[in-house]
Design a protein around this motif. Structure first.
Motif, PDB file in Angstrom:
ATOM      1  N   ARG A   1      -3.860   8.532 -10.664  1.00  0.00           N
ATOM      2  CA  ARG A   1      -2.535   9.135 -10.864  1.00  0.00           C
ATOM      3  C   ARG A   1      -2.147   9.997  -9.654  1.00  0.00           C
ATOM      4  N   GLU A   2      -3.116  10.777  -9.157  1.00  0.00           N
ATOM      5  CA  GLU A   2      -2.812  11.635  -8.009  1.00  0.00           C
ATOM      6  C   GLU A   2      -2.483  10.815  -6.769  1.00  0.00           C
ATOM      7  N   VAL A   3      -3.239   9.742  -6.563  1.00  0.00           N
ATOM      8  CA  VAL A   3      -2.962   8.843  -5.429  1.00  0.00           C
ATOM      9  C   VAL A   3      -1.542   8.290  -5.550  1.00  0.00           C
ATOM     10  N   ALA A   4      -1.190   7.837  -6.756  1.00  0.00           N
ATOM     11  CA  ALA A   4       0.128   7.225  -6.982  1.00  0.00           C
ATOM     12  C   ALA A   4       1.241   8.250  -6.765  1.00  0.00           C
ATOM     13  N   GLU A   5       1.074   9.441  -7.347  1.00  0.00           N
ATOM     14  CA  GLU A   5       2.095  10.499  -7.222  1.00  0.00           C
ATOM     15  C   GLU A   5       2.418  10.753  -5.751  1.00  0.00           C
ATOM     16  N   LYS A   6       1.374  10.886  -4.946  1.00  0.00           N
ATOM     17  CA  LYS A   6       1.563  11.208  -3.528  1.00  0.00           C
ATOM     18  C   LYS A   6       2.150  10.034  -2.761  1.00  0.00           C
ATOM     19  N   ALA A   7       1.604   8.853  -2.997  1.00  0.00           N
ATOM     20  CA  ALA A   7       2.049   7.677  -2.242  1.00  0.00           C
ATOM     21  C   ALA A   7       3.535   7.405  -2.491  1.00  0.00           C
ATOM     22  N   LEU A   8       3.963   7.594  -3.738  1.00  0.00           N
ATOM     23  CA  LEU A   8       5.345   7.248  -4.082  1.00  0.00           C
ATOM     24  C   LEU A   8       6.368   8.198  -3.459  1.00  0.00           C
ATOM     25  N   ASP A   9       5.909   9.313  -2.897  1.00  0.00           N
ATOM     26  CA  ASP A   9       6.817  10.197  -2.153  1.00  0.00           C
ATOM     27  C   ASP A   9       7.012   9.737  -0.711  1.00  0.00           C
ATOM     28  N   LEU A  10       6.158   8.823  -0.234  1.00  0.00           N
ATOM     29  CA  LEU A  10       6.307   8.324   1.132  1.00  0.00           C
ATOM     30  C   LEU A  10       7.557   7.443   1.203  1.00  0.00           C
ATOM     31  N   PRO A  11       8.341   7.581   2.269  1.00  0.00           N
ATOM     32  CA  PRO A  11       9.610   6.851   2.338  1.00  0.00           C
ATOM     33  C   PRO A  11       9.500   5.347   2.068  1.00  0.00           C
ATOM     34  N   SER A  12       8.422   4.724   2.550  1.00  0.00           N
ATOM     35  CA  SER A  12       8.337   3.273   2.395  1.00  0.00           C
ATOM     36  C   SER A  12       8.145   2.862   0.933  1.00  0.00           C
ATOM     37  N   TYR A  13       7.655   3.772   0.091  1.00  0.00           N
ATOM     38  CA  TYR A  13       7.535   3.478  -1.343  1.00  0.00           C
ATOM     39  C   TYR A  13       8.661   4.126  -2.141  1.00  0.00           C
ATOM     40  N   ALA A  14       9.110   5.301  -1.676  1.00  0.00           N
ATOM     41  CA  ALA A  14      10.149   6.044  -2.400  1.00  0.00           C
ATOM     42  C   ALA A  14      11.466   5.273  -2.441  1.00  0.00           C
TER      43      ALA A  14
END
Ligand code: ADP
Ligand code: MG
Length: 145
Positions: free
Chosen positions: A122-135
């Motif tokens: 969950r923590e990995v996902a939360e952080k990754a999804l803030d990156l522009p390429s995923y956001a």
């Protein structure tokens, strides 16, 4: 990076294990329209965006696979929406855009270690999804149309 996978369908009943046994509710997606793609799709833990037309778009972390700890016979798609809902949403159309991969499916020697790993995911996902390429996928109209 993976090719984003767009899938959607009604939220169906699973075994009721997510919330009750793990403290982690997973919305089980009906896979009847995706049976062929699903058998081909590598099992594992993924992340992305989840949309419910009436409720909005939320981060999600999900498993695709057989849940070896529970020895399931059917491959399932089970996103945990990273939001506190005040009610269930069975039957609602759930749209997913799966944008990233975290790890292969694994078995665990205890329920505690399984739960701890899911919280790490969950923590990995939360952080990754803030990156522009995923956001950037958060605004995709597919999620709520
Ligand atoms: P089931 O085995 O029927 O999928 P779960 O214990 O895994 O039952 O709970 C999932 C259900 O809980 C979902 O179908 C949805 O209606 C509800 N729910 C509430 N909050 C969430 C959440 N944050 N993520 C996913 N599902 C949730
Ligand atoms: Mg579930």
């Amino acid at each position: 990076p993976i090719d984003p996978w767009h899938i959607g369908g009604p939220v169906i009943k699973g075994f009721g294990r997510g919330s009750k046994v793990l403290g982690i509710p997973t919305a089980n997606l009906s896979t009847k329209d995706y049976a062929d793609e699903l058998v081909e799709h590598p099992s594992g833990v993924y992340f992305g965006w989840a949309g419910l037309a009436k409720r909005g778009v939320f981060k999600m972390v999900m498993s695709i696979g057989w849940n070896p700890y529970f020895n399931n016979k059917e491959k399932t798609i089970e996103p945990w929406l990273l939001h506190d809902f005040t009610e269930d949403f069975y039957g609602e159309e759930l749209r997913l855009i799966i944008v990233g991969y975290i790890r292969p499916e694994a078995n665990f020697s205890s329920l505690e270690s399984l739960i701890a790993k899911i919280h790490e995911d969950r923590e990995v996902a939360e952080k990754a999804l803030d990156l522009p390429s995923y956001a950037k996928f958060k605004g995709d109209p597919y999620l709520t149309k």
